[in-house]
Every structure is written in C-alpha cells, then in structure tokens.
Design a protein around this motif. Structure first.
Motif, PDB file in Angstrom:
ATOM      1  N   LYS A   1      16.579 -18.153  -3.242  1.00 33.62           N
ATOM      2  CA  LYS A   1      15.698 -18.768  -2.035  1.00 33.62           C
ATOM      3  C   LYS A   1      16.478 -19.454  -0.730  1.00 33.62           C
ATOM      4  O   LYS A   1      17.629 -19.528  -0.774  1.00 33.62           O
ATOM      5  CB  LYS A   1      15.302 -20.482  -2.968  1.00 33.62           C
ATOM      6  CG  LYS A   1      14.844 -20.488  -4.255  1.00 33.62           C
ATOM      7  CD  LYS A   1      14.495 -21.551  -4.547  1.00 33.62           C
ATOM      8  CE  LYS A   1      13.889 -21.277  -6.187  1.00 33.62           C
ATOM      9  NZ  LYS A   1      13.167 -22.289  -6.488  1.00 33.62           N
ATOM     10  N   GLN A   2      15.135 -19.541   0.043  1.00 38.20           N
ATOM     11  CA  GLN A   2      15.622 -19.695   1.316  1.00 38.20           C
ATOM     12  C   GLN A   2      16.092 -20.914   1.777  1.00 38.20           C
ATOM     13  O   GLN A   2      17.105 -21.382   2.501  1.00 38.20           O
ATOM     14  CB  GLN A   2      14.599 -19.231   2.216  1.00 38.20           C
ATOM     15  CG  GLN A   2      14.713 -19.709   3.656  1.00 38.20           C
ATOM     16  CD  GLN A   2      12.788 -19.261   4.867  1.00 38.20           C
ATOM     17  OE1 GLN A   2      11.901 -20.146   3.696  1.00 38.20           O
ATOM     18  NE2 GLN A   2      12.628 -18.866   6.042  1.00 38.20           N
TER      19      GLN A   2
ATOM     20  N   TRP B   1      19.555 -20.504   2.072  1.00 34.90           N
ATOM     21  CA  TRP B   1      20.545 -19.386   3.506  1.00 34.90           C
ATOM     22  C   TRP B   1      20.132 -20.238   4.229  1.00 34.90           C
ATOM     23  O   TRP B   1      21.103 -19.795   5.107  1.00 34.90           O
ATOM     24  CB  TRP B   1      19.879 -17.901   3.124  1.00 34.90           C
ATOM     25  CG  TRP B   1      20.068 -17.585   1.730  1.00 34.90           C
ATOM     26  CD1 TRP B   1      20.062 -16.905   1.087  1.00 34.90           C
ATOM     27  CD2 TRP B   1      21.569 -17.336   1.384  1.00 34.90           C
ATOM     28  NE1 TRP B   1      20.735 -16.732  -0.154  1.00 34.90           N
ATOM     29  CE2 TRP B   1      21.390 -16.394   0.425  1.00 34.90           C
ATOM     30  CE3 TRP B   1      22.824 -16.918   2.229  1.00 34.90           C
ATOM     31  CZ2 TRP B   1      23.225 -15.732  -0.409  1.00 34.90           C
ATOM     32  CZ3 TRP B   1      24.123 -16.535   1.691  1.00 34.90           C
ATOM     33  CH2 TRP B   1      24.306 -15.622   0.997  1.00 34.90           C
ATOM     34  N   VAL B   2      18.711 -21.159   4.778  1.00 35.43           N
ATOM     35  CA  VAL B   2      18.675 -21.631   5.759  1.00 35.43           C
ATOM     36  C   VAL B   2      20.182 -22.732   6.347  1.00 35.43           C
ATOM     37  O   VAL B   2      20.578 -22.140   7.547  1.00 35.43           O
ATOM     38  CB  VAL B   2      17.533 -22.148   5.801  1.00 35.43           C
ATOM     39  CG1 VAL B   2      17.849 -23.552   6.877  1.00 35.43           C
ATOM     40  CG2 VAL B   2      16.058 -21.316   6.136  1.00 35.43           C
TER      41      VAL B   2
END
Length: 130
Positions: free
Chosen positions: A101-102, A105-106
């Motif tokens: 999921k983003q 990673w953000v």
C-alpha cells in the motif's frame, strides 16, 4: 590540484550516498528495525544504536574535510533519530506496515528525503567553510 566547489559538492554527494546505503541498509540489523517500532521507551536503545552508526560515519567525513564542523554529526543524530521514530512508531507512520500500500511507501520516501536533505545541509556547511 585543488578541487573546485562543484567538484567538492559532487564528491561529498557520492560519499554521503554511500554513507546512507551503509548506515540504513548494510549495517542496520533486524534488531534495530524491530526495536525502532517498540511502544513505550523500548525503542530508545535500538534506535540510538542505529542513528549512532550514522552519526559516527558523518563525524568521520567531517573530520576528514573540516574537523571544526564536528557538531554537525550531533545534528545528523538528532534529525535521524526524530525522523526514524516518526516513521517507525506505532503511534505515527509505523502503523502502516503493508508494503503493498502507498501508506507504507510515502512515509518511507519522506524518511529517505529527510536524510538526504540533512546530508545536503551538512554538505552546504562543508562547502561554505572552505
């Protein structure tokens, strides 16, 4: 032959990229990664060991080029400690653990960006002190 400022900057950028690779990926153990995520005060020792690795490498770079700027290693320690705790804390971004999921990673990208900006600040100080 003396290096120009731009050559000096590029040399330092490469050195700090290598330092980041070594500190965040090669020398960071599973104990450090797991420990940074501990709730309560259990995170302090493993996180301190991890960021001390970074601070010692920064100090070594500073001593080679401009020993009078040794205190920037403490700055590196403090910024790295704060950012890694925010990223790993279950109260903050550490609650996002799904690598698919983003939301995982953000914060990971922000963490790396903060480390690089810290290096740029140190490099700027090294160049300005020449």
């Amino acid at each position: 032959m003396e290096m120009s400022d731009i050559q000096f900057v590029f040399v330092l950028l490469v050195i700090f990229q290598i330092k980041q690779l070594i500190g965040d990926y090669i020398l960071q153990t599973g104990w450090m990664v797991r420990g940074k995520s501990e709730s309560g005060l259990g995170f302090i020792f493993p996180l301190s060991v991890h960021v001390s690795v970074h601070a010692v490498m920064t100090l070594a770079i500073l001593v080679v080029f401009t020993p009078t700027l040794w205190f920037l290693a403490i700055f590196d320690f403090l910024v790295h400690f704060s950012m890694d705790r925010i990223k790993a804390s279950p109260r903050f971004f550490g609650r996002y653990t799904d690598v698919n999921k983003q939301s995982f990673w953000v914060p990971f990208g922000v963490d790396q960006m903060v480390h690089h900006l810290t290096h740029y600040f140190i490099i700027w100080n090294l160049v300005m002190s020449r």
